[in-house]
Design an enzyme around this catalytic site. Structure first.
Site, mmCIF file in Angstrom:
data_model
loop_
_atom_site.group_PDB
_atom_site.id
_atom_site.type_symbol
_atom_site.label_atom_id
_atom_site.label_comp_id
_atom_site.label_asym_id
_atom_site.label_seq_id
_atom_site.Cartn_x
_atom_site.Cartn_y
_atom_site.Cartn_z
ATOM 1 N N LYS A 391 0.850 -1.186 0.000
ATOM 2 C CA LYS A 391 0.000 0.000 0.000
ATOM 3 C C LYS A 391 0.888 1.239 0.000
ATOM 4 O O LYS A 391 1.669 1.444 0.923
ATOM 5 C CB LYS A 391 -0.906 0.002 1.229
ATOM 6 N N ARG A 467 -10.366 -11.527 1.111
ATOM 7 C CA ARG A 467 -11.245 -12.530 0.507
ATOM 8 C C ARG A 467 -10.641 -13.934 0.568
ATOM 9 O O ARG A 467 -11.361 -14.925 0.594
ATOM 10 C CB ARG A 467 -11.569 -12.135 -0.937
#
Length: 608
Positions: A391, A467
């Site tokens: 990130k 996920r």
């Protein structure tokens, strides 16, 4: 890290040791093109040896790594944590005693009396507004004859009418007017609080806002004893079926202060308020509100705590204590059990972190017959660096402690449900806790992971990790034989782009379950919007070398994320809630506890 371990070598030597250690670790995993930097392959052991010599004894531990047919020494840093004493939860601010009272508001004795004031019915309010727009002056609010405001106004010799006129008070939602009362009045001050139109729009959210104002105003005035004229339920009051509980939650929210990491004693000064009486209130509802708020506060505390405090291990310890306190069943899987169960998608995310993964499963079982079984799953990334797809830029990496917001809502719901003890329903709570970090053992873009149902996943982006952990959790949940599954996750930034910071997105192929969650959300005031589960977008998740890719294209990426999760649920009614927006209050820079109230209301509705 060396300074934490008590290293006392000169700064330059420490810097050289750290750089050389990192280079040797990355070189041994093939992550640094050392040849391009002018280093020959034969120099790798020298780098590791030099790094080990540069550090004082005890600062490094040898780790063996096999590469290219050769066993090589790698130096890794052993750190001594200095933050183990930092608290996971905020100090319990001494809250005032809350009680129900049958005393008449006009005769109550104390410091401050809070009176909710309702606007006219929506149709009448609309007509009044239209008339006011045509007129030059706004018509002053006139308390209806026989109303509590009119009664108190008469007792005070018309004082409230004067205050209302001077302040141009209108009972719009959130508006206020207050005054000090004459010396012969039983209460010192009175506060009028606008609730907006009576009826449907005056829901639990409006009552919680009222309760919060009671707390903040009482603190600012340094009151010791206050009372609330409890709003009535119905067409002439609120649409909430539990007004005392809703006001209680707002009140306790107003007293909540997260100062656990401040050293200043002044910051930890307790408020002076000693008691709050709910005039015409319901004692059982007040108790329910306190119990539910306990779950919300737990969620807020967990999300706001830094990642060096809330780790998978400390989260598991917290879950064990929670289960012990509330009589819940508890099982926690460590790395060996996770591998034995072939949870490869989950472990693929977890394996790059220093802190080991913990798969947490709690279960609430009621006394007597069980007619329904449900499962709540929360995403439990205690910190998300993004992995090798790091990130960067405006990625909010400094706030990625809140990437376990789904698990916080799950544990908060567990605490509240364990306290409220609904009948006839069994509730399972699952969190696959881990960190997503960059290291020589972390998953890489292009890796293939195998979930516990045998499906293979091509990792296109390591920052789409939540996920992957949820996939194995969903598989585990369905094997429990539950009737419904709901997962909550701070899953995609795309959901924030679509719905903003206040709304969560909800996806479900089951209309009945979706309607249940929408109804619960509406009652609690936690905003949620059902989103389309567009099946044709599933083509974007097809991989040429595996069963699935973990991401699709950028467009509609919150939808493809939900479609990815759907691949791991066979038949059970399932819903996915993406709470990336409302998990955090950007203005206050604190967690919201989003999801707890909706989950509890949903479970209570099924149990009824």
């Amino acid at each position: 890290r060396q300074r934490r371990s008590g290293c006392t070598s000169p700064p330059k030597m420490r810097h050289q040791a750290t750089v050389m250690t990192l280079m040797s670790m990355l070189a041994a995993r093939g992550c640094l093109g050392l040849r391009r930097l002018g280093f020959a392959r034969a120099a790798w052991p020298v780098l590791a040896h030099g790094a080990a010599r540069a550090a004082p004894a005890g600062a490094f531990a040898a780790q063996r790594s096999f590469r290219g047919g050769q066993t090589r020494q790698m130096a890794t840093i052993e750190s001594t944590e200095l933050d183990v004493d930092l608290p996971m939860f905020a100090d319990s601010t001494p809250s005032p005693e809350l009680s129900a009272s049958s005393a008449a508001p006009a005769q109550w004795e104390g410091d401050i009396l809070f009176v909710p004031v309702f606007d006219a019915a929506p149709e009448a309010a609309a007509e009044t507004k239209a008339e006011e727009e045509d007129a030059e002056d706004v018509t002053p609010y006139q308390p209806p004859e026989g109303s509590l405001v009119a009664t108190i106004d008469a007792n005070l010799g018309g004082l409230l009418s004067t205050v209302i006129a001077e302040a141009e008070f209108q009972p719009k939602a959130g508006s206020t007017a207050w005054t000090r009362c004459p010396s012969d009045s039983p209460f010192t001050k009175i506060v009028l609080y606008g609730m907006g139109p009576a009826g449907e729009k005056c829901n639990g959210e409006a009552l919680q806002a009222f309760g919060k104002h009671v707390a903040t105003f009482s603190k600012s005035e340094k009151a010791q004893k206050v009372a609330i004229a409890t709003p009535v339920a119905g067409d002439e009051g609120t649409s909430s079926t539990t007004p005392s509980a809703d006001v209680t939650m707002g009140l306790l929210n107003g007293f909540y202060s997260d100062i656990r990491y401040k050293s200043s004693k002044a910051a930890k000064k307790a408020p002076k308020l000693q008691s709050v009486e709910f005039l015409g209130g319901d004692a059982e509802q007040i108790q329910q509100g306190e119990t539910l708020w306990g779950g919300v506060q737990l969620a807020r505390d967990l999300v706001s705590a830094p990642a060096n405090v809330v780790t998978p291990t400390t989260m598991a310890g917290m879950a064990e204590k929670l289960a012990s306190d509330l009589g819940l069943e508890c099982e926690i899987f460590d790395k060996d059990e996770i591998l034995a169960r072939k949870m490869g998608a989950y472990y693929g995310v977890a394996k790059g972190a220093v802190h080991p993964p913990k798969f947490i499963h709690l279960c609430y079982k009621p006394e007597g017959e069980v007619t329904k079984k449900v499962c709540i799953i929360g995403k439990g990334l205690t910190f998300d660096s993004g992995g090798y797809n790091l990130k960067v830029g405006a990625s909010m990496i400094e706030l990625m402690k809140f990437d376990m917001g789904g698990s916080a809502a799950t544990f908060g719901a567990a605490k509240a449900i364990g306290g409220l003890k609904p009948q006839n329903i069994e509730v399972h709570f699952i969190v696959a806790a881990c960190e997503n970090m960059v290291s020589d053992t972390a998953m890489r873009p292009g890796d293939i992971l195998t979930a516990s149902n045998g499906k293979t996943i091509e990792v296109i982006n390591t920052d789409a990790e939540g996920r992957l952990t949820l996939a194995d959790a969903l598989i585990f949940a369905e094997k429990l034989g539950v009737d419904r599954i709901v997962d909550l996750a701070t899953l995609t930034g795309a959901c924030i782009i679509a719905l903003g910071n206040d709304y969560a997105g909800m996806w479900s192929p089951d209309d009945e379950l979706a309607s249940e969650l929408e109804a619960a959300s509406k009652l609690t005031g936690e905003k949620m919007w059902r989103m389309p589960l567009v099946s044709e977008y599933g083509a974007e998740l097809k991989s040429k070398i595996a069963d699935l890719k973990n991401v699709g294209g950028r467009a509609g990426s919150s939808i493809t994320a939900a479609l990815f999760l759907k691949e791991f649920v066979k038949k059970t009614p399932w819903a996915h809630i993406d709470m990336a927006g409302p998990v955090w209050d950007n203005k206050a820079s604190t967690a919201t506890g989003y999801g707890v109230k909706t989950l509890v209301k949903w479970v209570e509705g099924l149990a009824a």
